[in-house]
Scaffold this motif. Structure first.
Motif, PDB file in Angstrom:
ATOM      1  N   GLU A   1      61.109  49.131  15.040  1.00 46.24           N
ATOM      2  CA  GLU A   1      62.052  48.205  14.421  1.00 46.24           C
ATOM      3  C   GLU A   1      61.375  47.349  13.343  1.00 46.24           C
ATOM      4  O   GLU A   1      61.962  47.073  12.300  1.00 46.24           O
TER       5      GLU A   1
ATOM      6  N   ARG B   1      60.993  49.514  10.264  1.00 50.59           N
ATOM      7  CA  ARG B   1      62.300  49.734   9.618  1.00 50.59           C
ATOM      8  C   ARG B   1      62.685  48.549   8.738  1.00 50.59           C
ATOM      9  O   ARG B   1      63.225  48.737   7.628  1.00 50.59           O
TER      10      ARG B   1
ATOM     11  N   THR C   1      60.547  55.797  12.126  1.00 56.61           N
ATOM     12  CA  THR C   1      60.998  54.866  11.085  1.00 56.61           C
ATOM     13  C   THR C   1      61.733  55.612   9.985  1.00 56.61           C
ATOM     14  O   THR C   1      62.825  55.213   9.552  1.00 56.61           O
TER      15      THR C   1
ATOM     16  N   TYR D   1      64.181  65.178  15.985  1.00 57.02           N
ATOM     17  CA  TYR D   1      64.644  65.015  14.610  1.00 57.02           C
ATOM     18  C   TYR D   1      65.310  66.289  14.100  1.00 57.02           C
ATOM     19  O   TYR D   1      65.013  67.388  14.572  1.00 57.02           O
TER      20      TYR D   1
ATOM     21  N   TYR E   1      63.148  58.532  10.112  1.00 53.29           N
ATOM     22  CA  TYR E   1      64.390  59.124  10.618  1.00 53.29           C
ATOM     23  C   TYR E   1      65.528  58.106  10.642  1.00 53.29           C
ATOM     24  O   TYR E   1      66.630  58.366  10.128  1.00 53.29           O
ATOM     25  N   TYR E   2      65.267  56.956  11.206  1.00 53.46           N
ATOM     26  CA  TYR E   2      66.330  55.954  11.318  1.00 53.46           C
ATOM     27  C   TYR E   2      66.748  55.410   9.954  1.00 53.46           C
ATOM     28  O   TYR E   2      67.910  55.048   9.759  1.00 53.46           O
ATOM     29  N   GLU E   3      65.804  55.357   9.013  1.00 56.53           N
ATOM     30  CA  GLU E   3      66.112  54.832   7.682  1.00 56.53           C
ATOM     31  C   GLU E   3      66.479  55.933   6.686  1.00 56.53           C
ATOM     32  O   GLU E   3      66.661  55.671   5.501  1.00 56.53           O
ATOM     33  N   LYS E   4      66.561  57.180   7.180  1.00 61.22           N
ATOM     34  CA  LYS E   4      66.974  58.325   6.355  1.00 61.22           C
ATOM     35  C   LYS E   4      66.074  58.506   5.129  1.00 61.22           C
ATOM     36  O   LYS E   4      66.547  58.688   4.007  1.00 61.22           O
TER      37      LYS E   4
END
Length: 362
Positions: free
Chosen positions: A75, A78, A104, A144, A106-109
């Motif tokens: 987090e 990110r 990081t 992923y 992956y979650y933030e594309k």
């Protein structure tokens, strides 16, 4: 029969001195970089990376992460990606730095690039991360939709790392063939939840063959911080063959044993060391031929992987049952075994492996 599939990183580069090529080789991914670094990764790689970026307009932010791929640390990274309008997340360091960077991104594309500084796990090439709770206990696997866009391995950087990391990586790689072999026989899913291709099995077999042929010599080279063909072969086995092999081949007992052992406070072994012991345990559960069991025990002993519980810090075998129960929790890869495995069966196999290790090498 399952639909077969195969995945791998888009680009893999391995060479002595390749660090300075990172900027040119990753330029197509973006121009604003967040480097998620271990302490040693920052110290060992920043100068070489900056040499490659010389004369470019690329933005670089180097951030030292706090030691484990935990929910809280992901987090934090990110937030930095959003704050600095980052294009590319780069993991620089060992498995935890790499897993933090992958999560990081992956979650933030964002695309992710990997620069490993040790060969302690097969994390660089895999399409997953091992996520831990903030108290360092195992949380989950995060899968992923694709593998990293770019993996760059500088053999000279790996050669400077403590040899134990290389040996631990061989332990992680050791499980690759045996876990995939069982998944293939049982039509269990790969880590990508697909059927196992002949190409994947060929990589897994080559991984094990490379370990046996070059492992001992690579340990000697690593002790001298010397890049040799043997060391290069093991770097590739630990990083690419094991990573792509595990992704496309699947897991079974060996990795569940590691996940279970993390609940024990006395554990002193690294991830790959536990996976190696888990591989010995799996062979016992399978009822593998005596010659094969002896071959794998001998390999572990030759390169310095644990063949007894005491070598992992576990001196009281009665303490194993909580670890066995955790290893057999719902969703664990141990359930890919034919006939399944109960905590008691796993316990019996682990103490049998311990006795064999003592009988063979004491």
């Amino acid at each position: 029969m399952r639909t077969k599939l195969m995945r791998a990183p888009l680009k893999y580069i391995q060479a002595e001195g390749s660090l300075k090529e990172f900027a040119a080789e990753s330029a197509d991914l973006g121009q604003r970089y967040l480097f998620v670094c271990s302490n040693s990764g920052l110290k060992g790689c920043q100068e070489g990376l900056e040499e490659g970026f010389e004369g470019t307009d690329a933005y670089r932010r180097y951030e030292v992460f706090k030691g484990i791929s935990s929910v809280g640390e992901i987090e934090r990274m990110r937030a930095i990606v959003r704050e600095d309008n980052i294009d590319v997340v780069v993991g620089v360091g060992g498995g935890s730095a790499i897993d933090t960077a992958k999560a990081t991104a992956y979650y933030e594309k964002k695309p992710v690039a990997i620069v490993p500084t040790v060969c302690a796990t097969d994390a660089p090439c895999t399409g997953l991360s091992v996520i831990y709770n903030d108290d360092h206990t195992f949380n989950s696997y995060l899968f992923y939709p694709r593998n990293p866009e770019f993996v760059l391995v500088d053999s000279a950087i790996i050669a400077k790392a403590p040899t134990r990391f290389l040996v631990s990586g061989m332990g992680d790689a050791l499980g690759t063939y045996f876990e995939a072999r069982h998944c293939n026989r049982n039509d269990s899913p790969s880590l990508e939840n697909g059927g196992i291709t002949r190409s994947a099995m060929a990589l897994c077999e080559l991984c094990y063959k490379t370990l046996r042929e070059y492992g001992y010599a690579a340990v000697q080279s690593s002790d001298l911080n010397a890049v040799t063909p043997a060391l290069d072969a093991i770097i590739e086995a630990n990083t690419y063959l094991s990573g792509v092999g595990a992704d496309n081949g699947g897991l079974a007992v060996a990795h569940s044993v590691y996940n279970g052992l993390t609940v024990l406070d006395e554990l002193t072994a690294m991830h790959g060391e536990c996976v190696a012991y888990g591989t010995l345990t799996q062979l016992i559960i399978e009822g593998a031929p005596k010659a094969e069991i002896e071959e794998v025990f001998n390999f572990c002993h030759e390169v310095g992987l644990p063949v007894t519980l005491a070598e992992m810090g576990i001196t009281d075998a009665t303490r194993l049952m909580p670890a066995c129960e955790a290893a057999c929790a719902p969703g664990e890869s141990i359930h890919n075994m034919v006939g399944d495995v109960t905590p008691v069966q796993l316990y019996n196999a682990m103490i049998t492996a311990d006795k064999l290790g003592h009988k063979m090498f004491d």
